[in-house]
Motif scaffolding. Structure first.
Motif, PDB file in Angstrom:
ATOM      1  N   ARG A  23      -1.561  -4.586  -2.866  1.00 60.19           N
ATOM      2  CA  ARG A  23      -0.764  -3.800  -3.813  1.00 60.19           C
ATOM      3  C   ARG A  23      -1.356  -3.902  -5.217  1.00 60.19           C
ATOM      4  O   ARG A  23      -1.415  -2.896  -5.956  1.00 60.19           O
ATOM      5  N   ALA A  63       2.368   0.687  -0.538  1.00 58.39           N
ATOM      6  CA  ALA A  63       3.647   0.307  -1.146  1.00 58.39           C
ATOM      7  C   ALA A  63       4.318   1.489  -1.827  1.00 58.39           C
ATOM      8  O   ALA A  63       5.556   1.573  -1.887  1.00 58.39           O
ATOM      9  N   HIS A  64       3.517   2.423  -2.330  1.00 56.58           N
ATOM     10  CA  HIS A  64       4.063   3.624  -2.974  1.00 56.58           C
ATOM     11  C   HIS A  64       3.718   4.883  -2.191  1.00 56.58           C
ATOM     12  O   HIS A  64       3.763   5.994  -2.730  1.00 56.58           O
TER      13      HIS A  64
END
Length: 323
Positions: A48, A77-78
């Motif tokens: 990340r 993560a996004h």
């Protein structure tokens, strides 16, 4: 190209020598940083941070499937996107399902040679991934499998054995599966899990429910386990379930999922598993597994506790992998 090498020093077949050989080889072609994981979830945090940094082009995971899963969840993560670094994998665990499903050698040094050749020739592949969502848990990406019920319970039993000092082996998985089958007599007959697919009637009574993003689902030594032989990195998710685990029926199903490929069969062409108590779906984008009581849940061989409801989504071309 700037790369980050994420090393799990506790992975089954990962050694300092392997790490040194890989580091030396990669540094001949890349601007390389090396990070060694120190706690559970560290590989996710490192990946990340690599995305947030914005200048990392490639993240290489040296470890088993748990390390790879953490790296993938850090990279995404996004969510997917063009700015997400590419992923490369050097197998260092006991089974290495994801790496082997990609066609990589199961030996870390040989896999390093393939990786260097792929980087030199610019070979990469955009693959689909699965995403699992359950109340009270962060969304979890998975590369090859997830499950709710019997299979996840076996994973949990193996993790308990490992925490007590036992080494993760194929024999340990088989032994714990047999023990769980013997001790769960009532649940083998009356499964608590219901499969809900939009536009279809619910399928209740599942004892076992395996979600596959590729095939094989796992390996027993060199032998692939194929509950959903048509699953692939180019489609959405496959679902395999069993509504009743009798001795005869279970033995028949095991023979089918362990059936070796014939020389004329191409990947994904193995015959589908059939049977009176077998439930099977191919290439499904959205569905939910609901349990009458909390049931064991696993993602890529990582036991995540007991859950009553898990929703799944297949995401195509979610990640670029160097192969």
């Amino acid at each position: 190209m700037r790369a980050l090498l994420v090393v799990n020093p506790k992975a089954t077949t990962t050694s300092g020598r392997t790490r040194d050989v890989l580091t030396h080889a990669l540094r001949s072609d890349l601007k390389l940083d090396v990070a060694v994981t120190e706690y559970r979830g560290h590989a996710r945090d490192l990946a990340r941070a690599a995305v947030a940094d914005g200048s990392v082009d490639l993240v290489v995971a040296l470890g088993g499937d748990g390390t790879v899963n953490e790296v993938v969840n850090g990279l995404l993560a996004h969510g997917p996107g063009e700015k997400v670094p590419r992923l490369a994998v050097v197998p260092g665990g006991s089974t290495n399902v994801f790496a082997r499903a990609l066609g990589l050698p199961n030996h870390p040094v040989e896999a390093t040679g393939v990786l260097l050749d792929a980087l030199d020739s610019g070979r990469e592949r955009a693959i689909s991934l699965g995403k699992a969502m359950s109340p009270g848990l962060p969304d979890r990406w998975f590369t090859f499998t997830a499950g709710l019920g019997f299979d996840a319970a076996v994973v949990g039993r193996v993790e308990e054995q490992r925490r007590s000092g036992r080494r993760s082996t194929h024999a340990l998985y088989v032994r714990e599966a047999l023990r769980h089958w013997v001790t769960e007599r009532e649940r083998r007959k009356n499964g608590p899990v219901t499969l809900e697919i939009p536009g279809r009637a619910p399928q209740s009574g599942l004892v076992m429910s395996i979600v596959s993003n590729t095939s094989p689902w796992t390996f027993l030594g060199s032998r692939p386990v194929l509950p959903s032989p048509s699953a692939s990195f180019e489609t959405d998710l496959d679902i395999f379930g069993i509504t009743r685990m009798t001795a005869f029926g279970t033995a028949r199903t095991i023979r089918q999922i362990l059936r070796p490929h014939t020389p004329s069969e191409q990947p994904g062409q193995a015959a589908a598993v059939t049977g009176k108590h077998v439930v099977s779906y191919h290439d499904v984008r959205h569905f939910t597994l609901v349990s009458q009581e909390p049931a064991p849940f696993q993602v890529d061989g990582d036991h995540l506790g007991d859950r009553s409801r898990v929703s799944f989504t297949g995401v195509r071309r979610a990640l670029r992998v160097i192969v």
